[in-house]
Scaffold this motif. Structure first.
Motif, PDB file in Angstrom:
ATOM      1  N   ASN A   4       0.802  -1.221   0.000  1.00 53.84           N
ATOM      2  CA  ASN A   4       0.000   0.000   0.000  1.00 53.84           C
ATOM      3  C   ASN A   4       0.835   1.270   0.000  1.00 53.84           C
ATOM      4  N   ASP A   5       2.125   1.140  -0.126  1.00 50.49           N
ATOM      5  CA  ASP A   5       2.994   2.309  -0.162  1.00 50.49           C
ATOM      6  C   ASP A   5       2.777   3.055  -1.473  1.00 50.49           C
ATOM      7  N   PRO A   6       2.627   4.373  -1.441  1.00 44.18           N
ATOM      8  CA  PRO A   6       2.381   5.116  -2.676  1.00 44.18           C
ATOM      9  C   PRO A   6       3.631   5.405  -3.510  1.00 44.18           C
ATOM     10  N   GLU A   7       4.832   5.150  -2.951  1.00 46.01           N
ATOM     11  CA  GLU A   7       6.049   5.593  -3.629  1.00 46.01           C
ATOM     12  C   GLU A   7       7.060   4.514  -3.984  1.00 46.01           C
ATOM     13  N   GLN A   8       7.177   3.451  -3.185  1.00 50.69           N
ATOM     14  CA  GLN A   8       8.246   2.479  -3.451  1.00 50.69           C
ATOM     15  C   GLN A   8       7.835   1.061  -3.104  1.00 50.69           C
ATOM     16  N   TRP A   9       8.423   0.119  -3.855  1.00 47.04           N
ATOM     17  CA  TRP A   9       8.130  -1.303  -3.705  1.00 47.04           C
ATOM     18  C   TRP A   9       9.432  -2.070  -3.917  1.00 47.04           C
ATOM     19  N   PHE A  10       9.531  -3.264  -3.339  1.00 49.03           N
ATOM     20  CA  PHE A  10      10.767  -4.041  -3.394  1.00 49.03           C
ATOM     21  C   PHE A  10      10.493  -5.424  -3.963  1.00 49.03           C
ATOM     22  N   PHE A  11      11.469  -5.928  -4.734  1.00 47.58           N
ATOM     23  CA  PHE A  11      11.358  -7.261  -5.336  1.00 47.58           C
ATOM     24  C   PHE A  11      12.727  -7.911  -5.401  1.00 47.58           C
ATOM     25  N   PHE A  12      12.745  -9.247  -5.249  1.00 50.47           N
ATOM     26  CA  PHE A  12      13.930 -10.021  -5.611  1.00 50.47           C
ATOM     27  C   PHE A  12      13.706 -10.462  -7.040  1.00 50.47           C
ATOM     28  N   ILE A  13      14.738 -10.400  -7.844  1.00 53.02           N
ATOM     29  CA  ILE A  13      14.623 -10.874  -9.228  1.00 53.02           C
ATOM     30  C   ILE A  13      15.712 -11.904  -9.472  1.00 53.02           C
ATOM     31  N   PRO A  14      15.328 -13.099  -9.930  1.00 53.20           N
ATOM     32  CA  PRO A  14      16.354 -14.115 -10.216  1.00 53.20           C
ATOM     33  C   PRO A  14      17.138 -13.721 -11.465  1.00 53.20           C
ATOM     34  N   ARG A  15      18.398 -14.076 -11.479  1.00 53.20           N
ATOM     35  CA  ARG A  15      19.191 -13.812 -12.681  1.00 53.20           C
ATOM     36  C   ARG A  15      18.711 -14.725 -13.788  1.00 53.20           C
ATOM     37  N   LEU A  16      18.524 -14.154 -14.947  1.00 54.39           N
ATOM     38  CA  LEU A  16      18.035 -14.911 -16.091  1.00 54.39           C
ATOM     39  C   LEU A  16      19.125 -15.812 -16.646  1.00 54.39           C
TER      40      LEU A  16
END
Length: 196
Positions: free
Chosen positions: A83-95
């Motif tokens: 619900n944050d209006p400004e920032q979000w975090f994700f882990f992304i696996p290396r392709l």
């Protein structure tokens, strides 16, 4: 005097109230998930790389963000920043393409992510290099005629450092992850919701 079933019901009702109160406290106004760069790398990314904490996926989910447009990503964020209006975090696996030493493809259905600036080291409080940070900007359309948007992304990679602070290499782990901080510029009308 309460019978067994009535006591269970009353107890579970109170337990539900306590859980709801705890959830409200976590979402109370003024509180948000806002870790520092050092915390992102030293705690979240290192624990994810080494598989130490399984509960991290509820806070920062694993997602191949290039399959989505940036406007779709806030709904897919972890429970602490959804619900944050400004920032979000994700882990992304290396392709797989990256694991073979080639450049990653940063194309999305509606545009592409373009690197902005050069890579920089992220330092801990004791002035040791602990990671590499790269900034990216989202462009609508296809290269080279894309239109710059307000979506920004910081990509963090962990690095291995010896005790003297000399950078040895990127951490060699079979399934490697990067951590992304996705942000959008939010404009405030002066006097309304203004930030110091």
């Amino acid at each position: 005097m309460l019978l067994g079933e009535e006591r269970k019901y009353l107890f579970s009702e109170r337990g539900g109230e306590q859980e709801e109160t705890q959830k409200q406290m976590e979402r109370a106004p003024g509180f948000r998930f806002y870790p520092t760069e050092e915390e992102l790398i030293s705690f979240y990314l290192h624990n994810k790389l080494h598989g130490n904490r399984q509960d991290l996926d509820s806070v920062i989910p694993v997602l191949c963000i290039y399959e989505f447009n940036p406007s779709d990503l806030p709904q897919l964020a972890g429970e602490r920043c959804r619900n944050d209006p400004e920032q979000w975090f994700f882990f992304i696996p290396r392709l797989e393409r990256e694991l073979m030493g080639r450049r990653p493809t940063r194309l999305t259905p509606a545009g592409y992510w373009k690197a902005a600036g050069s890579r920089r080291y992220v330092y801990s409080l004791d002035n040791r290099a602990i990671g590499i940070k790269r900034d990216m900007v989202f462009y609508l359309g296809r290269f080279p005629t894309g239109r710059k948007t307000e979506w920004k992304m910081n990509e963090y990679r962990a690095i291995e450092v010896d005790p003297r602070g000399v950078v040895l290499k990127k951490i060699p782990i079979p399934i490697s992850y990067r951590l992304l901080r996705l942000t959008i510029r939010v404009y405030y009308i002066k006097g309304e919701n203004s930030r110091p």
